[in-house]
Design a protein around this motif. Structure first.
Motif, mmCIF file in Angstrom:
data_model
loop_
_atom_site.group_PDB
_atom_site.id
_atom_site.type_symbol
_atom_site.label_atom_id
_atom_site.label_comp_id
_atom_site.label_asym_id
_atom_site.label_seq_id
_atom_site.Cartn_x
_atom_site.Cartn_y
_atom_site.Cartn_z
ATOM 1 N N LEU A 587 -23.855 79.269 0.896
ATOM 2 C CA LEU A 587 -23.624 78.121 0.434
ATOM 3 C C LEU A 587 -23.581 78.106 -0.887
ATOM 4 N N LEU A 588 -24.847 78.446 -1.640
ATOM 5 C CA LEU A 588 -24.442 79.357 -3.368
ATOM 6 C C LEU A 588 -23.618 80.123 -4.091
ATOM 7 N N SER A 589 -22.522 80.207 -3.165
ATOM 8 C CA SER A 589 -21.442 80.942 -3.648
ATOM 9 C C SER A 589 -20.195 80.826 -2.838
ATOM 10 N N PRO A 590 -19.177 79.903 -3.462
ATOM 11 C CA PRO A 590 -18.015 79.637 -3.152
ATOM 12 C C PRO A 590 -17.829 80.518 -3.224
ATOM 13 N N GLY A 591 -16.014 80.315 -2.289
ATOM 14 C CA GLY A 591 -14.720 81.819 -3.192
ATOM 15 C C GLY A 591 -13.828 80.838 -3.700
ATOM 16 N N ILE A 592 -12.726 81.497 -4.269
ATOM 17 C CA ILE A 592 -11.756 81.141 -5.143
ATOM 18 C C ILE A 592 -10.492 81.253 -4.579
ATOM 19 N N ARG A 593 -9.736 80.532 -4.500
ATOM 20 C CA ARG A 593 -8.106 80.500 -4.016
ATOM 21 C C ARG A 593 -7.130 80.287 -5.283
ATOM 22 N N LEU A 594 -6.640 81.096 -5.474
ATOM 23 C CA LEU A 594 -5.654 80.330 -6.799
ATOM 24 C C LEU A 594 -4.481 79.617 -5.682
ATOM 25 N N LEU A 595 -3.512 78.479 -6.627
ATOM 26 C CA LEU A 595 -2.608 77.556 -6.191
ATOM 27 C C LEU A 595 -1.978 78.207 -6.213
ATOM 28 N N ARG A 596 -1.849 78.613 -7.220
ATOM 29 C CA ARG A 596 0.063 78.960 -7.486
ATOM 30 C C ARG A 596 -0.547 80.676 -8.074
ATOM 31 N N ASP A 597 0.228 81.726 -7.305
ATOM 32 C CA ASP A 597 0.098 82.529 -7.662
ATOM 33 C C ASP A 597 1.735 83.626 -7.512
ATOM 34 N N GLU A 598 2.725 83.116 -7.343
ATOM 35 C CA GLU A 598 3.811 83.508 -7.143
ATOM 36 C C GLU A 598 4.737 84.839 -8.146
ATOM 37 N N LEU A 599 4.118 84.369 -9.786
ATOM 38 C CA LEU A 599 4.184 85.008 -10.511
ATOM 39 C C LEU A 599 3.613 86.449 -11.150
ATOM 40 N N ARG A 619 -21.480 77.417 -13.420
ATOM 41 C CA ARG A 619 -21.473 76.172 -12.734
ATOM 42 C C ARG A 619 -23.279 75.922 -12.237
ATOM 43 N N VAL A 620 -22.945 76.699 -11.052
ATOM 44 C CA VAL A 620 -23.685 76.456 -9.780
ATOM 45 C C VAL A 620 -25.422 76.652 -10.483
ATOM 46 N N GLN A 621 -25.796 77.882 -11.786
ATOM 47 C CA GLN A 621 -26.543 77.739 -12.193
ATOM 48 C C GLN A 621 -27.461 77.305 -12.732
ATOM 49 N N ASP A 622 -26.033 76.217 -13.460
ATOM 50 C CA ASP A 622 -26.542 75.559 -14.689
ATOM 51 C C ASP A 622 -27.269 74.263 -13.600
ATOM 52 N N ASP A 623 -25.938 73.206 -12.709
ATOM 53 C CA ASP A 623 -25.942 72.433 -11.393
ATOM 54 C C ASP A 623 -27.324 72.310 -11.029
ATOM 55 N N LEU A 624 -27.863 73.338 -9.833
ATOM 56 C CA LEU A 624 -28.321 73.884 -8.515
ATOM 57 C C LEU A 624 -29.842 74.990 -9.345
ATOM 58 N N ALA A 625 -30.137 74.544 -10.591
ATOM 59 C CA ALA A 625 -31.218 75.569 -11.175
ATOM 60 C C ALA A 625 -32.528 75.484 -9.978
#
Length: 868
Positions: A587-599, A619-625
């Motif tokens: 839960l505390l480790s979400p993934g990331i997908r670039l929206l536009r990476d064709e270049l 951000r997670v460490q600050d908001d959910l300390a």
């Protein structure tokens, strides 16, 4: 030149000169031959069907013979030097009283035209050159010419190039150098707009445009600034352009009286504009046009059409002694069965309308009154509306011309002309003004009608030119994307394109803006065809390569203050969308997908992803300390399992889910959990620090991402004790710090407070006093039964009512385990076992349950004391 016949019954004028008919399809060089023959004679005259064609060939002849040798005469333009030897005219304006050695009429098959045919028929029968007369046109008129003109010579000219059928093509798939034909202004505009979007731009040619505007639009096409032309059937009459393909968007037209389908000769006249000289051409259909009949296709390809049966005729031997006689002779029957009487034209309709005006009829009794009225009625209405307004104008002209002096007053002319000198308005407004001013240009060329005709000719021509230039500009603005058109022209050249990126992210290719770079994404904004798009993208990528590398480095080096995380799960870099959160392993480790990476290349993608994951971790460490500390705490034994489950449950966990682990946790580890912020509530384990708005929003977002819920998540407003439960996802509510209890979702700390209050009031296992409980959760008394049911209480069945006694109070008791829908429910709590009040051991059992409940309530307090 022989005089025109004055007999209504006479047919062709007999002259001593040679009469020649040069017949054949389009692109046979007929006009070129006629101009050569004209120049070879000492004097000559040629009549064209369009003012535009007359002007084009006048300019050619001036280059050959000099400006002083050539006159131009059309309805709206007269350039007559002192002693011209050659006359270039429209067919209607040919000055037949001037003798010339050579005379020619173009498009003679228009003798069969319903509207103008009688003029061409008159020229066929009566216009002659002293040495040579030539008629140019389609082979369809051959049989009638042979019958009507004695000793005529026929020359057939074959087409220089091949014209073949191209089938049907989508509008977006039409090849360059195409003309698209429709038959209404609305359809022309609609088609032009679609071509602009898909091909960058188009020229527009319509009969309603002034010659100057049409010339400018044709020049736009001829110069290659645009590769497409959208037109009415005005292109079918001798406009010389480099058109390779003609496509019909419609095969029906309104001919002034009724809608009808195009005939095969009409298809050939328009489609024959495809191909110039030795270049082959094609014709076909596009858009939502109905298919062409096979017999029409065969006729057009082979240039084989049924011959004309009759020509349109109107009597030219007119009785101008009175209006009645004029109308009678205009309606005379043709002298030959080969001729058919013309239907009433605009001039005849105007005459009939004005004959009903008593004042006008009174003026016709004066000398030349009828003749003047007929001349006025022939003033053209270039708007082609024949409205009452035009008839009223003709009446005004006639009254002024029949007044003493016989001239149009200067003030009247000025008022009519100056109001048209206005360049404001849209395309249709300018077209209408041009039509009006053309009428006054025609009038200004009547020197017997106006004072100082040169002044008025210059004034009206200047206004028409300014309006025409403004119209050309409007058409170009609307239907030509100069940026895309210039790019298409460069693409056609086949050379490498150069690109550049400006400071604000605008991408230029060959100096034309083609799109914008936002963040790491390029948005193409140039309207080019599908075939050209890859080439343009290649040039744009080449221009963007260095800039993308610079921006990737800038993203890597940017501080966390340059990034934001939206409630929609989008990570933004300086306000530009960059990536979206994806479910991670935890839960505390979400993934990331670039929206536009064709270049981006693979290495650049990885570098960006690593930087954004680092931002998210911070951000997670600050908001959910509190939750982060708990997840990484140095715990052992069952306490470690408790912490893990609390973290995975987003900070709220039913005690029943970890009852076994809690029973095996020693005091030291229990104290460690308390120090980490875990609160052991009556029924839940939770972290009060996660109830704060910032933490609740982050947990709600992470939970929604992991569970695939829609974003932004519908979280309770910050600070609310409870909210209506409605249809919100229960897991999302718990992640935000709220327990679903019947109709409401109650913040976990207030739900714990409610459970403790209930425990205090139900020491004997029964609950009868509900006063004040609803206010603890910001609910209503009506909602309390449902909330109690959600907490595992049920309303005890009442005994039968005894007459004369007060009804017994409501008694709530805990459900037995087998009555509970979910033993591990989020709202389940260890509460006293319900007892029967009538049982002898009820008092003892109630006392034991009360002591057990009090022990649970005071346990956290004792632990806090031990901590201190």
């Amino acid at each position: 030149m022989c005089a025109q016949s004055s007999s209504a019954s006479g047919l062709a004028t007999v002259g001593t000169g040679r009469v020649l008919a040069v017949l054949g399809p389009t692109n046979t060089g007929k006009t070129y031959l006629a101009m050569e023959r004209l120049a070879a004679h000492a004097t000559g005259m040629i009549g064209f069907p369009l003012r535009l064609l007359a002007r084009e060939n006048y300019d050619k002849l001036v280059r050959m013979k000099g400006v002083n040798a050539v006159a131009l005469v059309t309805g709206e333009e007269k350039i007559i030097p002192p002693a011209p030897r050659y006359w270039v005219c429209t067919v209607e304006s040919m000055p037949l009283d001037r003798p010339v050695a050579f005379l020619c009429v173009d498009e003679i098959q228009l003798c069969a035209d319903d509207e103008r045919g009688h003029i061409f028929t008159d020229r066929l029968l009566h216009a002659r050159g002293g040495e040579e007369t030539m008629f140019l046109g389609s082979d369809m008129i051959r049989p009638l010419i042979l019958k009507l003109i004695p000793k005529v010579e026929i020359i057939t000219r074959p087409r220089f190039s091949k014209l073949s059928f191209g089938g049907h093509k989508k509008l977006t798939k039409l090849p360059p150098r195409s003309a698209i034909t429709a038959f209404s202004v609305t359809e022309v505009y609609q088609l032009a707009e679609m071509v602009r979007r898909s091909r960058g731009g188009t020229a527009v040619v319509m009969g309603a445009l002034s010659p100057r505007t049409r010339n400018a639009q044709v020049a736009l096409y001829q110069a290659g600034d645009v590769d497409y032309l959208v037109a009415t059937d005005a292109i079918g009459m001798g406009l010389n352009m480099d058109v390779d393909h003609v496509w019909f968007a419609r095969l029906n037209k309104f001919d002034g009286h009724r809608p009808r389908r195009l005939t095969a000769p009409e298809v050939a006249q328009i489609g024959g504009r495809a191909g110039r000289h030795q270049t082959d051409g094609t014709f076909g259909t596009t858009w939502d046009c109905s298919p062409l009949d096979d017999d029409i296709v065969q006729a057009v390809e082979n240039h084989e059409f049924p011959p004309l049966q009759q020509l349109v005729w109107r009597n030219s031997d007119l009785d101008t002694r009175n209006v009645e006689g004029l109308l009678r002779t205009l309606e005379a029957r043709p002298p030959s069965p080969l001729l058919i009487r013309a239907r009433p034209a605009d001039d005849v309709e105007a005459l009939k309308a004005l004959s009903g005006d008593a004042e006008v009829m009174g003026l016709t009794r004066r000398p030349r009154g009828v003749k003047m009225l007929w001349e006025v009625c022939q003033v053209p209405d270039f708007r082609k509306t024949m409205t009452d307004a035009h008839t009223r104008l003709l009446g005004q002209l006639y009254r002024h011309l029949m007044a003493p002096g016989g001239r149009l007053p200067t003030d009247f002319m000025a008022g009519q002309v100056q109001r048209l000198d206005n360049l404001n308005g849209d395309i249709d407004t300018l077209v209408s003004r041009i039509a009006h001013i053309r009428t006054w240009t025609y009038i200004s060329h009547r020197p017997d009608w106006v004072t100082d005709p040169k002044h008025w000719q210059g004034l009206t021509r200047g206004i028409e030119d300014r309006l025409s230039d403004a119209l050309h500009e409007r058409l170009t603005q609307r239907f030509v994307d100069k940026r895309s058109a210039g790019l298409v022209k460069s693409l056609r050249d086949g050379r490498d394109l150069t690109g550049f990126v400006t400071a604000d992210g605008t991408v230029l290719v060959e100096g034309h803006p083609v799109g914008a770079l936002k963040g790491l994404a390029f948005d193409m904004q140039a309207d080019v065809g599908e075939d050209d798009h890859p080439t343009l993208m290649t040039a744009a990528r080449r221009a963007l390569r260095d800039e993308i590398a610079r921006r990737v480095a800038a993203v890597e080096a940017a501080g966390d203050d340059h990034f934001t995380l939206g409630a929609d799960g989008i990570v933004r870099w300086d306000g530009v969308d960059l990536a979206r959160l994806l479910p991670g392993e935890r839960l505390l480790s979400p993934g990331i997908r670039l929206l536009r990476d064709e270049l981006l290349d693979g290495v650049q993608r990885d570098r960006i992803r690593v930087r954004l994951l680092s931002f998210m971790q911070t951000r997670v460490q600050d908001d959910l300390a509190p939750l982060v500390r708990l997840s990484g705490a140095d715990l052992t034994g069952p306490a470690r399992g408790v912490a893990f489950q609390v973290v995975e449950a987003a900070g709220i966990l039913p005690r029943a889910d970890v009852a076994d682990l809690l029973s095996g946790t020693d005091r030291k580890m229990m104290a460690a959990l308390e120090r980490l912020g875990v609160r052991f509530g009556a029924a839940q384990l939770y972290l009060p620090g996660l109830i704060k708005p910032k933490a609740a929003a982050m947990l709600g977002l992470l939970w929604s991402v992991r569970e695939g819920l829609a974003l932004p998540a519908p979280l309770p407003p910050p600070g609310r004790i409870s909210v209506p439960r409605e249809r919100a996802d229960d897991g999302l509510l718990r992640a935000a710090g709220y327990l679903p209890l019947g109709p409401r979702a109650v913040r976990v700390d207030m739900a714990d407070r409610l459970m403790r209050a209930i425990a205090d009031r139900s020491g004997d296992g029964r609950l009868t006093d509900l006063s004040g409980l609803a206010s603890l959760v910001a609910g209503s008394n009506a909602e309390m039964p449902s909330i109690l049911a959600a907490l595992g209480w049920r309303l005890r069945k009442k005994p039968p009512l005894v007459e004369g006694q007060e009804p017994p109070p409501d008694i709530w008791v805990r459900r037995r385990p087998e009555e509970t829908a979910s033993p591990a429910s989020a709202t389940a709590a260890p509460v006293p076992r319900p007892v029967d009040a009538d049982n002898p051991f009820a008092a003892l059992a109630g006392l034991a349950d009360k002591l057990a409940a009090q022990a649970v309530a005071v346990q956290p307090t004792r632990q806090r004391r031990r901590k201190r």
